[in-house]
Scaffold this active site. Structure first.
Site, PDB file in Angstrom:
ATOM      1  N   CYS A  29      36.226  42.817  35.520  1.00  0.00           N
ATOM      2  CA  CYS A  29      37.479  43.423  35.988  1.00  0.00           C
ATOM      3  C   CYS A  29      38.398  42.429  36.701  1.00  0.00           C
ATOM      4  CB  CYS A  29      37.180  44.623  36.874  1.00  0.00           C
ATOM      5  SG  CYS A  29      35.893  44.337  38.079  1.00  0.00           S
ATOM      6  N   TYR A  30      37.852  41.305  37.130  1.00  0.00           N
ATOM      7  CA  TYR A  30      38.658  40.244  37.775  1.00  0.00           C
ATOM      8  C   TYR A  30      38.346  38.929  37.079  1.00  0.00           C
ATOM      9  CZ  TYR A  30      39.728  43.505  41.550  1.00  0.00           C
ATOM     10  OH  TYR A  30      40.159  44.572  42.272  1.00  0.00           O
TER      11      TYR A  30
END
Ligand code: SF4
Ligand code: SF4
Lengths: 403, 135
Positions: free
Chosen positions: A140-141
């Protein structure tokens, strides 16, 4: 007759409050007596401007595209490392942090020209700050690297949060050894060559409310040129420290943790400073209003330099190596310190301050103007700070060797 | 003919050497001691007015540099950046000449540059770095 903070605030709103500084109240009480002073004066303002090493800021820099999770990674602001053990884009910068390649004390005495405190001053002044970060990357990052300029006006939040400020009284530093030493109390010449003290004395916030009767958690204050609040007692808060009959501690005692919105603060009141041979820090301006609720409180606030004593401590040997609080060297009043010399072991020793009295006055005056003009209302503390009755003391580390 | 006011900084090992005598004998220079200190730890400090023929003067200065004396012209200016000075007062204990003093009434720190000998001790000792060397 006692007043309440609500009543005082009503007067402030109408522009009728009588506000004086902690210096001015001394003469008022002397002239008019405690009773009339308590009736006539509504607020006493205090101030202090000195190096406060437990200071720092936290910032939420906003999410990048693609997103990066600084938490668990590494991050630097103008080469000075910031802490990123929080969520994705929250970072904290402490004022004593130094860039990885600062020579520190390798070339003794080190200069410590640029540290966290200097970054904070520039950031508050609105200068662009270079942020560089590396992260490990997640689904997600995904991003692993970030290099960008940031500016205080663009970040989401910028908050000054200092775990320990506003020491209630402090040591007078001398050097009994035969070597010149460089300390956080300045340069100390050998064999009692000089004595340095730190504190605004009669203007100092916690010396004017020595038993924390009005200053508590939630108290609204002048912080770094803006508005802040007392968040908690500061670290090393030591309310059971030795006190005189007037309640005023004669050794370092209480401390405050303070917080406030950095975006409305000013660089004149958050100054990055360097202590030769010691390190970088932040010199912070703090001012606290004391509501004059009754005679007892006005009496405390009228304390003067002659009645405030500080302990003389040897930083040559005693401070670095011994646990015992210094007693043998004695104590001295701020009035005496301000004459420019003290006497010790039959020797006359020149004194110098570390915290700026003219700036402390300026803070107390500014806060006075804010209150008089109705811009600044007082708050009721939501909880008290631990006082002498709490039994709270300051401990040394009990070292337990790791087998 | 040259006449200059200079600041000499001696490392410890040179403190008891008859250096100034040598300037007089070998280079025929005249001197006038304005100030002398053992300033910090390992350094001696001498402020001189030194006078002599141009060539001899330069040779004298060469000699001093060679043996390890650091030389500075007194005309080198120490300036206080008043916007940066917080009037903390910490410099008054490092200044050897009383060029930095606290006003007993206002508690502000005055800088009397006519008393300053450009020893530079205040430069790293001033926490906001308000004391500056200008060349
Ligand atoms: S130490 Fe620096 S800031 Fe402090 S009074 Fe001296 S010149 Fe001003
Ligand atoms: S350089 Fe600084 S410490 Fe040295 S004499 Fe001048 S003002 Fe004083």
């Amino acid at each position: 007759m006692a007043k309440t903070i609500t009543e005082i605030n009503e007067k402030i709103k109408k522009g009728q409050a009588v506000v004086v500084t902690a210096e001015e109240i001394v003469d008022i009480v002397e002239e008019k007596g405690v009773k009339r002073a308590a009736q006539e004066v509504d607020v006493v303002t205090t101030g202090t401007f000195g190096p406060m090493c437990s200071s720092g800021i936290y910032i939420n820099i906003g999410h990048a595209k693609p997103r990066i999770k600084l938490g668990g990674g590494k991050c630097y602001l103008n080469e000075v490392p910031a802490y990123c053990g929080f969520a994705a884009v929250d970072i904290y910068l402490g004022c004593t942090h130094l860039s990885d390649d600062d020579p520190r004390n390798k070339v003794y005495p080190g200069e410590f020209k640029y540290g966290g405190g200097h970054v904070i001053e520039e950031f508050v002044a609105g200068k662009d700050i270079r942020l560089t970060a590396i992260a490990y990357g997640t689904d997600c990052y995904p991003r692993r690297k970030l290099e960008t300029w940031i500016n205080i006006k663009d970040v989401n939040e910028a908050v000054l949060f200092n775990p320990r400020n506003v020491y209630q009284n402090y040591n007078v530093a001398v050097n009994l050894s035969d070597k010149l030493i460089y300390t956080y109390m300045g340069v100390l010449k050998p064999n009692l060559g000089n004595a340095n003290y730190c504190g605004a004395g009669q203007l100092s916030p916690l010396l004017n409310d020595p038993l924390y009767k009005t200053i508590g958690i939630g108290t609204k204050i002048f912080l770094g040129g803006g508005v802040g609040y007392v968040a908690w007692q500061g670290t090393q808060h030591n309310p059971t420290a030795k006190r005189k009959d007037n309640g005023v501690p004669c050794v370092p005692a209480g401390t405050l943790a303070v917080i406030g919105d950095l975006k409305q603060m000013r660089p004149e009141w958050l100054v990055g400073t360097s202590f030769q041979g010691y390190g970088a820090t932040l010199t912070v301006g703090v001012g606290i209003p004391i509501p004059i609720l009754d005679e007892e409180i006005v009496r405390y606030s009228a304390v003067k330099d002659e009645e405030i004593f500080a302990p003389i401590v040897d930083y040559g040997k005693q401070y670095p190596y011994s646990e015992k609080p210094q007693v043998e060297l004695g104590e001295v009043s701020y009035a005496q310190l301000k004459t420019g010399k003290i006497k010790l072991h039959g020797k006359e020793i020149p004194t110098a301050p570390l915290s700026s009295y003219p700036k402390a006055i300026e803070i107390a005056e500014t806060l006075k103007d804010w209150i008089k003009s109705g811009r600044f209302l007082l708050t009721e503390a939501v909880a008290s700070l631990p006082g002498p009755e709490s039994g709270l003391t300051f401990k040394f580390l009990k070292e337990r060797p790791i087998e | 003919m040259i006449s200059k006011r200079i600041v000499l900084r001696f490392p410890n090992r040179l403190i008891d050497q008859p250096i100034v005598c040598k300037l007089v004998k070998d280079y025929d220079l005249e001197f006038n001691i304005l100030k002398a200190y053992i300033a910090q730890r390992e350094e001696g400090l001498l402020v001189l007015e030194l006078k002599g023929q141009d060539e001899e003067y330069n040779k004298g200065i060469d000699y001093l540099t060679r043996i390890g004396v650091r030389i500075q012209l007194l005309s080198q200016d120490i300036v206080r950046n008043n916007a940066k000075c917080t009037h903390c007062g910490i410099c008054i204990s490092v200044c050897p000449t009383g060029a930095l003093v606290i006003d007993s009434i206002t508690r502000k720190v005055h800088f009397y540059d006519n008393k300053c000998i450009a020893c530079e001790l205040c430069i790293p000792a001033c926490p906001p770095r308000a004391m500056e060397v200008h060349f």
